[in-house]
Design an enzyme around this catalytic site. Structure first.
Site, PDB file in Angstrom:
ATOM      1  N   LYS A  89       0.862  -1.191   0.000  1.00  0.00           N
ATOM      2  CA  LYS A  89       0.000   0.000   0.000  1.00  0.00           C
ATOM      3  C   LYS A  89       0.891   1.231   0.000  1.00  0.00           C
ATOM      4  O   LYS A  89       1.835   1.316   0.784  1.00  0.00           O
ATOM      5  CB  LYS A  89      -0.877  -0.009   1.273  1.00  0.00           C
ATOM      6  CG  LYS A  89      -1.844   1.133   1.336  1.00  0.00           C
ATOM      7  CD  LYS A  89      -3.216   0.732   0.804  1.00  0.00           C
ATOM      8  CE  LYS A  89      -4.104   1.923   0.513  1.00  0.00           C
ATOM      9  NZ  LYS A  89      -3.917   2.511  -0.829  1.00  0.00           N
ATOM     10  N   GLN A 110       7.198   4.281   3.981  1.00  0.00           N
ATOM     11  CA  GLN A 110       5.820   3.788   3.985  1.00  0.00           C
ATOM     12  C   GLN A 110       5.679   2.484   4.773  1.00  0.00           C
ATOM     13  O   GLN A 110       4.648   2.252   5.412  1.00  0.00           O
ATOM     14  CB  GLN A 110       5.368   3.573   2.527  1.00  0.00           C
ATOM     15  CG  GLN A 110       3.883   3.462   2.342  1.00  0.00           C
ATOM     16  CD  GLN A 110       3.191   4.817   2.269  1.00  0.00           C
ATOM     17  OE1 GLN A 110       3.677   5.721   1.617  1.00  0.00           O
ATOM     18  NE2 GLN A 110       2.073   4.966   2.948  1.00  0.00           N
ATOM     19  N   LYS A 113       5.464   3.567   8.377  1.00  0.00           N
ATOM     20  CA  LYS A 113       4.261   4.388   8.572  1.00  0.00           C
ATOM     21  C   LYS A 113       3.016   3.509   8.605  1.00  0.00           C
ATOM     22  O   LYS A 113       2.175   3.628   9.493  1.00  0.00           O
ATOM     23  CB  LYS A 113       4.149   5.388   7.413  1.00  0.00           C
ATOM     24  CG  LYS A 113       2.938   6.290   7.488  1.00  0.00           C
ATOM     25  CD  LYS A 113       2.745   7.101   6.212  1.00  0.00           C
ATOM     26  CE  LYS A 113       4.008   7.808   5.810  1.00  0.00           C
ATOM     27  NZ  LYS A 113       3.779   8.780   4.727  1.00  0.00           N
ATOM     28  N   LYS A 125       5.410   2.109  -3.058  1.00  0.00           N
ATOM     29  CA  LYS A 125       5.286   3.445  -3.647  1.00  0.00           C
ATOM     30  C   LYS A 125       5.478   3.307  -5.153  1.00  0.00           C
ATOM     31  O   LYS A 125       6.165   2.390  -5.603  1.00  0.00           O
ATOM     32  CB  LYS A 125       6.355   4.387  -3.072  1.00  0.00           C
ATOM     33  CG  LYS A 125       5.990   5.858  -3.176  1.00  0.00           C
ATOM     34  CD  LYS A 125       5.013   6.313  -2.116  1.00  0.00           C
ATOM     35  CE  LYS A 125       4.478   7.695  -2.408  1.00  0.00           C
ATOM     36  NZ  LYS A 125       3.680   8.224  -1.288  1.00  0.00           N
ATOM     37  N   GLY A 164      -3.133   8.124  -4.183  1.00  0.00           N
ATOM     38  CA  GLY A 164      -2.565   9.334  -4.775  1.00  0.00           C
ATOM     39  C   GLY A 164      -1.328   9.817  -4.030  1.00  0.00           C
ATOM     40  O   GLY A 164      -0.959   9.288  -2.988  1.00  0.00           O
ATOM     41  N   ASP A 165      -0.677  10.791  -4.585  1.00  0.00           N
ATOM     42  CA  ASP A 165       0.453  11.491  -3.960  1.00  0.00           C
ATOM     43  C   ASP A 165       0.623  12.765  -4.780  1.00  0.00           C
ATOM     44  O   ASP A 165      -0.338  13.189  -5.451  1.00  0.00           O
ATOM     45  CB  ASP A 165       1.711  10.595  -3.982  1.00  0.00           C
ATOM     46  CG  ASP A 165       2.851  11.159  -3.121  1.00  0.00           C
ATOM     47  OD1 ASP A 165       2.768  11.066  -1.890  1.00  0.00           O
ATOM     48  OD2 ASP A 165       3.809  11.727  -3.677  1.00  0.00           O
ATOM     49  N   THR A 208      -5.139  13.329   5.215  1.00  0.00           N
ATOM     50  CA  THR A 208      -3.731  13.563   5.576  1.00  0.00           C
ATOM     51  C   THR A 208      -3.589  14.894   6.311  1.00  0.00           C
ATOM     52  O   THR A 208      -2.957  14.968   7.374  1.00  0.00           O
ATOM     53  CB  THR A 208      -2.830  13.518   4.326  1.00  0.00           C
ATOM     54  OG1 THR A 208      -3.115  12.318   3.603  1.00  0.00           O
ATOM     55  CG2 THR A 208      -1.369  13.537   4.710  1.00  0.00           C
ATOM     56  N   ASN A 239      -3.157  19.026  -1.772  1.00  0.00           N
ATOM     57  CA  ASN A 239      -4.131  18.291  -0.961  1.00  0.00           C
ATOM     58  C   ASN A 239      -3.805  18.368   0.538  1.00  0.00           C
ATOM     59  O   ASN A 239      -4.673  18.700   1.353  1.00  0.00           O
ATOM     60  CB  ASN A 239      -4.175  16.830  -1.434  1.00  0.00           C
ATOM     61  CG  ASN A 239      -5.025  15.970  -0.535  1.00  0.00           C
ATOM     62  OD1 ASN A 239      -4.514  15.279   0.339  1.00  0.00           O
ATOM     63  ND2 ASN A 239      -6.334  16.028  -0.713  1.00  0.00           N
ATOM     64  N   SER A 382      -7.063   5.464   3.784  1.00  0.00           N
ATOM     65  CA  SER A 382      -7.097   4.594   2.606  1.00  0.00           C
ATOM     66  C   SER A 382      -7.426   3.173   3.028  1.00  0.00           C
ATOM     67  O   SER A 382      -8.181   2.457   2.351  1.00  0.00           O
ATOM     68  CB  SER A 382      -5.743   4.594   1.891  1.00  0.00           C
ATOM     69  OG  SER A 382      -5.649   5.692   1.022  1.00  0.00           O
TER      70      SER A 382
HETATM   71  P1  NDP Z   1      -0.143  17.879  -4.271  1.00  0.00           P
HETATM   72  O1  NDP Z   1       0.369  17.558  -5.621  1.00  0.00           O
HETATM   73  O2  NDP Z   1      -1.601  17.979  -4.043  1.00  0.00           O
HETATM   74  O3  NDP Z   1       0.521  19.235  -3.736  1.00  0.00           O
HETATM   75  C1  NDP Z   1       1.890  19.378  -3.623  1.00  0.00           C
HETATM   76  C2  NDP Z   1       2.213  20.814  -3.272  1.00  0.00           C
HETATM   77  O4  NDP Z   1       3.607  20.926  -2.987  1.00  0.00           O
HETATM   78  C3  NDP Z   1       1.921  21.790  -4.402  1.00  0.00           C
HETATM   79  O5  NDP Z   1       1.586  23.033  -3.853  1.00  0.00           O
HETATM   80  C4  NDP Z   1       3.263  21.862  -5.142  1.00  0.00           C
HETATM   81  O6  NDP Z   1       3.442  23.078  -5.842  1.00  0.00           O
HETATM   82  C5  NDP Z   1       4.240  21.736  -4.004  1.00  0.00           C
HETATM   83  N1  NDP Z   1       5.436  21.035  -4.489  1.00  0.00           N
HETATM   84  C6  NDP Z   1       5.523  19.749  -4.911  1.00  0.00           C
HETATM   85  N2  NDP Z   1       6.759  19.440  -5.316  1.00  0.00           N
HETATM   86  C7  NDP Z   1       7.472  20.554  -5.148  1.00  0.00           C
HETATM   87  C8  NDP Z   1       8.827  20.862  -5.377  1.00  0.00           C
HETATM   88  N3  NDP Z   1       9.708  19.963  -5.856  1.00  0.00           N
HETATM   89  N4  NDP Z   1       9.203  22.112  -5.085  1.00  0.00           N
HETATM   90  C9  NDP Z   1       8.319  23.001  -4.603  1.00  0.00           C
HETATM   91  N5  NDP Z   1       7.041  22.775  -4.353  1.00  0.00           N
HETATM   92  C10 NDP Z   1       6.629  21.574  -4.628  1.00  0.00           C
HETATM   93  O7  NDP Z   1       0.515  16.763  -3.302  1.00  0.00           O
HETATM   94  P2  NDP Z   1       0.049  16.325  -1.844  1.00  0.00           P
HETATM   95  O8  NDP Z   1      -0.473  17.489  -1.099  1.00  0.00           O
HETATM   96  O9  NDP Z   1      -0.767  15.107  -1.980  1.00  0.00           O
HETATM   97  O10 NDP Z   1       1.450  15.848  -1.216  1.00  0.00           O
HETATM   98  C11 NDP Z   1       2.316  16.743  -0.530  1.00  0.00           C
HETATM   99  C12 NDP Z   1       3.290  15.959   0.319  1.00  0.00           C
HETATM  100  O11 NDP Z   1       2.570  15.151   1.256  1.00  0.00           O
HETATM  101  C13 NDP Z   1       4.197  14.968  -0.425  1.00  0.00           C
HETATM  102  O12 NDP Z   1       5.442  14.889   0.233  1.00  0.00           O
HETATM  103  C14 NDP Z   1       3.461  13.658  -0.277  1.00  0.00           C
HETATM  104  O13 NDP Z   1       4.332  12.533  -0.426  1.00  0.00           O
HETATM  105  C15 NDP Z   1       2.959  13.794   1.149  1.00  0.00           C
HETATM  106  N6  NDP Z   1       1.832  12.936   1.500  1.00  0.00           N
HETATM  107  C16 NDP Z   1       0.644  12.994   0.825  1.00  0.00           C
HETATM  108  C17 NDP Z   1      -0.415  12.211   1.189  1.00  0.00           C
HETATM  109  C18 NDP Z   1      -1.755  12.326   0.558  1.00  0.00           C
HETATM  110  O14 NDP Z   1      -2.700  11.684   1.054  1.00  0.00           O
HETATM  111  N7  NDP Z   1      -1.934  13.106  -0.488  1.00  0.00           N
HETATM  112  C19 NDP Z   1      -0.264  11.211   2.272  1.00  0.00           C
HETATM  113  C20 NDP Z   1       0.978  11.296   3.000  1.00  0.00           C
HETATM  114  C21 NDP Z   1       1.984  12.113   2.584  1.00  0.00           C
HETATM  115  P3  NDP Z   1       3.186  23.113  -7.433  1.00  0.00           P
HETATM  116  O15 NDP Z   1       1.733  22.795  -7.611  1.00  0.00           O
HETATM  117  O16 NDP Z   1       3.556  24.478  -7.861  1.00  0.00           O
HETATM  118  O17 NDP Z   1       4.077  22.035  -8.002  1.00  0.00           O
END
Ligand code: NDP
Length: 450
Positions: A89, A110, A113, A125, A164-165, A208, A239, A382
């Site tokens: 997962k 993961q 976690k 992943k 998703g991620d 999250t 997200n 999830s």
């Molecule tokens: P999204 O794609 O919804 O959002 C990511 C955000 O971070 C955007 O604002 C993006 O900006 C910014 N971002 C991403 N990569 C970069 C980068 N290299 N440099 C600068 N800004 C960046 O992703 P999530 O919110 O889902 O995920 C965010 C984090 O949380 C990740 O580390 C993910 O692994 C972790 N996570 C997510 C979970 C989930 O349920 N979604 C669960 C557990 C962890 P821009 O749009 O301009 O690229």
């Protein structure tokens, strides 16, 4: 040399080209030594050597046709890291930086976690170096279909259930789910984060971000403190960041920043979550659009700040929630936050703090919730979605949110109790790593050499 140092040395020699994986391995392995000393079976059964090597990695070509009729080729992967305690997962990431090393760091995190959530799920992943930015909706759909045309062979409701991620939200999950169904004619829970009309769970979108805040609440409660009245810096605008901001308000705190890859918003009056949702979830625009809509918002593009993305950590706040991406908060940022009086950091993103930053937080003895504990609410929910799919039922928002709250509180208690057991009360990095590790390691020993 200790067992953990030995294994780390071997990993460094073998995977020098995977810096993020080595960074995650170092953070984890260094904290496990007290548990390895306490139970020599872990070394006898070579658990570290086995747990740091994925059971299987699938990599594949993803070919698709863009709107101009040109053939495009991307690289896709699924790292099936560990299935000792349940089906694989973990999320799927679409971002140009995706490579095997980044997915291995995320997969290793993961494993622990998922174990910490207390639910029966293994670690994995996946992703592709595809950039959804600037692509039309039809191009995103074609890519998702092409990606699933490869991936469907390796997943299944009791085998591997991706989610998703970064770059993969409800839209992409929907397209991938449709593609799986077309390929297999099966209507089954092979992805989580699905739409509510086809097996998705209420509260998964929020999970999250909400979970990080529930975790922080539990962490503060133990010290007789709360989030009420606290000013908070949140990074990211996706997200996790959006729903972290939403829950902070519900807890009486005020998020004053958000950021994306192009700039930072600061608003001392607080971030307007409804506008943020409109800009990011509906219009899929950059934060410049947010600044157009909210007159009190101060926008700074990354070029205007010497270290770009790190501006978000320069404001005077009580608590910080990195919710964007890995290594977005370095040692200098940590020092700045501490100097400004920030005494709480909880990680929504995966590995957002560098090792130098983590050491600063631990040295200062602040409330520090590491990612694999603080952001586990997404994967935990999830798993609740999988439970609902298996029972062909759906629960109310309140039921799922209540279970999420309980999971995050139990998870905090487990990590905190483990830290106390090893004589380092408050060190949730060690507590979370050892608590997550022991369950998986014991299951691996029980199942033999497979
Ligand atoms: P999204 O794609 O919804 O959002 C990511 C955000 O971070 C955007 O604002 C993006 O900006 C910014 N971002 C991403 N990569 C970069 C980068 N290299 N440099 C600068 N800004 C960046 O992703 P999530 O919110 O889902 O995920 C965010 C984090 O949380 C990740 O580390 C993910 O692994 C972790 N996570 C997510 C979970 C989930 O349920 N979604 C669960 C557990 C962890 P821009 O749009 O301009 O690229």
């Amino acid at each position: 040399m200790s067992y953990s140092d030995n294994v780390l040395g071997a990993l460094k020699a073998r995977y020098s080209y995977q810096p993020e994986f080595l960074q995650a391995a170092e953070e984890i392995l260094k904290t496990l030594q007290p548990a390895l000393d306490k139970n020599p079976a872990y070394e006898k059964y070579h658990i570290l050597e086995r747990m740091t090597e994925p059971e299987r990695t699938v990599s594949f070509r993803v070919e698709w046709v863009d709107d101009k009729g040109q053939i495009q080729v991307n690289h896709g992967y699924r790292v099936q890291f560990n299935s000792a305690i349940g089906p694989y997962k973990g999320g799927i990431r679409f971002h140009p930086t995706v490579n095997e090393g980044i997915l291995k760091f995320l997969g290793l995190e993961q494993i622990l976690k998922n174990s910490l959530t207390g639910t029966p799920i293994g670690g994995a992943k996946g992703g592709a170096d595809f950039d959804p930015k600037g692509k039309s909706e039809i191009e995103v759909m074609r890519f998702c279909q092409a990606f699933m045309t490869q991936l469907y062979r390796y997943i299944g409701a009791t085998v591997d259930v991706p989610a998703g991620d970064i770059g993969v939200g409800g839209r992409e999950i929907g397209f991938m789910y449709g593609a799986y169904k077309r390929l297999t004619t099966k209507y089954e829970g092979i992805l989580t984060g699905k739409g509510l009309t086809f097996g998705g769970s209420l509260a998964r979108t929020e999970a999250t971000g909400y979970g990080v805040v529930y975790f922080t609440d539990a962490m503060l409660k133990e010290k007789g403190d709360s989030l009420k009245g606290k000013k908070c810096a949140v990074s990211g605008a996706g997200n996790v960041a959006i729903y972290c901001c939403e829950k902070l308000y519900q807890m009486g705190a005020t998020p004053v920043t958000v950021s994306d890859s192009r700039g930072t918003i600061y608003d001392p009056n607080g971030i307007k979550v409804d506008v943020l949702k409109q800009v990011k979830e509906v219009e899929r625009a950059s934060l410049t659009r947010y600044a157009e809509l909210v007159s009190t918002a101060q926008y700074t593009p990354v070029e205007k700040y010497p270290s770009g993305l790190h501006q978000v950590w320069t404001y005077k706040v009580d608590a910080a929630f990195p919710c964007a991406t890995q290594n977005e908060l370095n040692e200098e940022d940590a020092k700045t936050l501490l100097a400004n009086g920030c005494n709480t950091v909880a990680e929504g993103a995966n590995m957002p703090s560098t090792l130098g930053a983590i050491n600063q937080f631990l040295k200062a003895g602040i409330n520090y919730g590491p990612a694999k504990a603080a952001n586990a609410g997404g994967v935990a929910t999830s798993q609740l979605e999988m439970e609902q799919n298996a029972g062909m039922t759906s629960w109310t928002f309140e039921t799922v949110d209540g279970k999420l709250h309980d999971i995050m509180t139990n998870l905090y208690n487990n990590a905190a109790a483990t830290a106390r057991e090893f004589g380092v009360a408050g060190n949730l990095v060690l507590g979370a790593n050892i608590a997550g590790f022991r369950k998986v390691a014991d299951a691996m020993i029980a199942q033999g050499v497979i």
